[in-house]
Design a protein around this motif. Structure first.
Motif, PDB file in Angstrom:
ATOM      1  N   THR A 115      98.925  39.430   9.564  1.00  0.00           N
ATOM      2  CA  THR A 115      98.055  39.673   8.409  1.00  0.00           C
ATOM      3  C   THR A 115      97.049  40.797   8.632  1.00  0.00           C
ATOM      4  O   THR A 115      96.346  41.180   7.686  1.00  0.00           O
ATOM      5  N   ILE A 116      96.950  41.347   9.833  1.00  0.00           N
ATOM      6  CA  ILE A 116      95.975  42.413  10.086  1.00  0.00           C
ATOM      7  C   ILE A 116      96.600  43.795   9.961  1.00  0.00           C
ATOM      8  O   ILE A 116      95.960  44.796  10.283  1.00  0.00           O
ATOM      9  N   GLN A 117      97.821  43.870   9.501  1.00  0.00           N
ATOM     10  CA  GLN A 117      98.499  45.158   9.374  1.00  0.00           C
ATOM     11  C   GLN A 117      97.704  46.092   8.463  1.00  0.00           C
ATOM     12  O   GLN A 117      97.306  45.730   7.359  1.00  0.00           O
ATOM     13  N   GLY A 118      97.456  47.302   8.935  1.00  0.00           N
ATOM     14  CA  GLY A 118      96.740  48.312   8.167  1.00  0.00           C
ATOM     15  C   GLY A 118      95.236  48.193   8.189  1.00  0.00           C
ATOM     16  O   GLY A 118      94.539  49.056   7.634  1.00  0.00           O
ATOM     17  N   ALA A 119      94.674  47.170   8.827  1.00  0.00           N
ATOM     18  CA  ALA A 119      93.222  46.965   8.842  1.00  0.00           C
ATOM     19  C   ALA A 119      92.585  47.649  10.043  1.00  0.00           C
ATOM     20  O   ALA A 119      93.214  47.819  11.097  1.00  0.00           O
ATOM     21  N   ASN A 120      91.316  48.048   9.883  1.00  0.00           N
ATOM     22  CA  ASN A 120      90.519  48.526  11.014  1.00  0.00           C
ATOM     23  C   ASN A 120      90.000  47.294  11.756  1.00  0.00           C
ATOM     24  O   ASN A 120      89.267  46.478  11.181  1.00  0.00           O
ATOM     25  N   LEU A 121      90.374  47.168  13.018  1.00  0.00           N
ATOM     26  CA  LEU A 121      90.091  45.952  13.779  1.00  0.00           C
ATOM     27  C   LEU A 121      89.171  46.248  14.949  1.00  0.00           C
ATOM     28  O   LEU A 121      89.401  47.180  15.717  1.00  0.00           O
ATOM     29  N   TYR A 122      88.142  45.412  15.082  1.00  0.00           N
ATOM     30  CA  TYR A 122      87.265  45.479  16.253  1.00  0.00           C
ATOM     31  C   TYR A 122      87.417  44.172  17.026  1.00  0.00           C
ATOM     32  O   TYR A 122      87.285  43.081  16.461  1.00  0.00           O
ATOM     33  N   ILE A 123      87.683  44.272  18.333  1.00  0.00           N
ATOM     34  CA  ILE A 123      87.851  43.091  19.178  1.00  0.00           C
ATOM     35  C   ILE A 123      86.535  42.813  19.893  1.00  0.00           C
ATOM     36  O   ILE A 123      86.078  43.613  20.717  1.00  0.00           O
ATOM     37  N   GLU A 124      85.923  41.689  19.569  1.00  0.00           N
ATOM     38  CA  GLU A 124      84.654  41.281  20.169  1.00  0.00           C
ATOM     39  C   GLU A 124      84.932  40.443  21.415  1.00  0.00           C
ATOM     40  O   GLU A 124      85.574  39.399  21.342  1.00  0.00           O
ATOM     41  N   GLU A 125      84.445  40.918  22.571  1.00  0.00           N
ATOM     42  CA  GLU A 125      84.749  40.253  23.834  1.00  0.00           C
ATOM     43  C   GLU A 125      83.508  39.754  24.574  1.00  0.00           C
ATOM     44  O   GLU A 125      83.602  39.361  25.741  1.00  0.00           O
ATOM     45  N   LYS A 126      82.350  39.740  23.918  1.00  0.00           N
ATOM     46  CA  LYS A 126      81.110  39.370  24.620  1.00  0.00           C
ATOM     47  C   LYS A 126      81.077  37.901  25.022  1.00  0.00           C
ATOM     48  O   LYS A 126      80.303  37.513  25.896  1.00  0.00           O
ATOM     49  N   TYR A 127      81.905  37.063  24.399  1.00  0.00           N
ATOM     50  CA  TYR A 127      81.952  35.643  24.768  1.00  0.00           C
ATOM     51  C   TYR A 127      83.075  35.346  25.761  1.00  0.00           C
ATOM     52  O   TYR A 127      83.366  34.192  26.040  1.00  0.00           O
ATOM     53  N   LEU A 128      83.674  36.387  26.266  1.00  0.00           N
ATOM     54  CA  LEU A 128      84.815  36.242  27.174  1.00  0.00           C
ATOM     55  C   LEU A 128      84.372  36.517  28.598  1.00  0.00           C
ATOM     56  O   LEU A 128      83.710  37.516  28.874  1.00  0.00           O
ATOM     57  N   GLU A 129      84.723  35.628  29.521  1.00  0.00           N
ATOM     58  CA  GLU A 129      84.385  35.799  30.926  1.00  0.00           C
ATOM     59  C   GLU A 129      85.630  35.560  31.779  1.00  0.00           C
ATOM     60  O   GLU A 129      86.606  34.987  31.319  1.00  0.00           O
ATOM     61  N   GLY A 130      85.556  36.002  33.039  1.00  0.00           N
ATOM     62  CA  GLY A 130      86.654  35.745  33.964  1.00  0.00           C
ATOM     63  C   GLY A 130      87.174  37.017  34.611  1.00  0.00           C
ATOM     64  O   GLY A 130      86.996  38.128  34.088  1.00  0.00           O
ATOM     65  N   VAL A 131      87.824  36.839  35.757  1.00  0.00           N
ATOM     66  CA  VAL A 131      88.364  37.965  36.510  1.00  0.00           C
ATOM     67  C   VAL A 131      89.456  38.680  35.725  1.00  0.00           C
ATOM     68  O   VAL A 131      89.617  39.899  35.819  1.00  0.00           O
ATOM     69  N   ASP A 132      90.205  37.939  34.923  1.00  0.00           N
ATOM     70  CA  ASP A 132      91.354  38.504  34.214  1.00  0.00           C
ATOM     71  C   ASP A 132      91.010  38.922  32.790  1.00  0.00           C
ATOM     72  O   ASP A 132      91.892  39.043  31.941  1.00  0.00           O
ATOM     73  N   LYS A 133      89.740  39.159  32.532  1.00  0.00           N
ATOM     74  CA  LYS A 133      89.287  39.558  31.197  1.00  0.00           C
ATOM     75  C   LYS A 133      89.973  40.847  30.737  1.00  0.00           C
ATOM     76  O   LYS A 133      90.399  40.954  29.578  1.00  0.00           O
ATOM     77  N   ALA A 134      90.074  41.829  31.610  1.00  0.00           N
ATOM     78  CA  ALA A 134      90.648  43.121  31.223  1.00  0.00           C
ATOM     79  C   ALA A 134      92.102  42.974  30.788  1.00  0.00           C
ATOM     80  O   ALA A 134      92.530  43.589  29.804  1.00  0.00           O
ATOM     81  N   TYR A 135      92.866  42.168  31.513  1.00  0.00           N
ATOM     82  CA  TYR A 135      94.277  41.983  31.143  1.00  0.00           C
ATOM     83  C   TYR A 135      94.383  41.286  29.786  1.00  0.00           C
ATOM     84  O   TYR A 135      95.216  41.663  28.955  1.00  0.00           O
ATOM     85  N   LEU A 136      93.541  40.297  29.560  1.00  0.00           N
ATOM     86  CA  LEU A 136      93.579  39.558  28.301  1.00  0.00           C
ATOM     87  C   LEU A 136      93.235  40.462  27.122  1.00  0.00           C
ATOM     88  O   LEU A 136      93.946  40.495  26.113  1.00  0.00           O
TER      89      LEU A 136
END
Length: 244
Positions: A56-77
């Motif tokens: 459903t996000i096709q064609g939309a401008n999307l911003y991914i908010e990651e400030k609530y995300l923690e962990g060593v593997d954050k970058a891969y996720l």
């Protein structure tokens, strides 16, 4: 004198016998985290993201908010989510105010657990300080990774939710079995992924050059400038030399 000569002969013979048995050792190092652990976690993350419908996000401008995300593997996720969003047709933007949709990401669990079990007899201590050693007929070591991801989407201007969002969880596992000390025999999702993705390509990929050279601003095919300080000259490395 004869006894001294005999001892000397024995010493020479022993030296000839011992010399071929000399050994060398090679130093090896390992990363702080094993490759198996990293594969387990990335495998669980991939399976969790596969349950997220991004159509459903096709064609939309999307911003991914990651400030609530923690962990060593954050970058891969985050990188994996960006990849899937772009494949779904979204346009990733760098600021929330430029977005049509903000996709907020959080993690409830990204980690591993391990367990060992065996068939046999445990170590037994008898009276008189006697101990019967542990005997393992069949043993299994199992390591699992769990990824629990939470996602919600909202309009950055109205702050209204776009759908209910939700939580996606997945596990991956790696099992090793030893039978009478022989093994390990592997099975699990990590083994399946390695067998599926690590197969050599059917065609040979283009090899990178073994010598490195860089071209200046002149188009390819023009003669090499003799004045190396002139603008647009070609700089050579390796054993290449300009023609006389």
């Amino acid at each position: 004198m004869m006894k001294t000569q005999t001892i000397l002969n024995w010493a020479i013979c022993c030296g000839l016998v011992v010399t071929p048995l000399a050994c060398t050792s090679t130093k090896t190092t390992n990363t702080a985290r094993t490759a198996r652990e990293q594969l387990l976690i990335s495998n669980a993350i991939d399976h969790a993201l596969e349950k997220v419908d991004l159509s459903t996000i096709q064609g939309a401008n999307l911003y991914i908010e990651e400030k609530y995300l923690e962990g060593v593997d954050k970058a891969y996720l985050v990188g994996s989510l960006r990849h899937r969003a772009m494949l779904a047709g979204a346009n990733i933007v760098a600021k929330a105010e430029d977005a049509d949709i903000v996709l907020e990401l959080r993690s409830g669990s990204i980690g591993t657990d391990s367990a060992d079990s065996f068939i046999g007899s445990p170590e037994i201590t008898l009276p008189g300080m006697l101990t019967l050693p542990e005997v393992r007929l069949v043993s299994r070591s199992r390591q699992t990774a769990t990824a629990k991801l939470g996602l919600l989407a909202y309009d950055p201007k109205s702050k209204q939710l776009l759908g209910q969002g939700g939580v996606s969880s997945a596990q991956s596992d790696d099992n090793n079995i030893f039978v009478f000390g022989v093994g390990p025999y592997h099975y699990g999702t990590v083994k399946e992924e390695v067998e599926r993705t690590a197969t050599p390509p059917a065609t040979t990929a283009q090899q990178l050059p073994s010598q490195v050279a860089f071209r200046g601003t002149r188009p390819m095919g023009l003669a090499i400038a003799r004045d190396v300080d002139a603008e647009g000259s070609v700089q050579l490395t390796g054993d290449q030399r300009p023609a006389d």
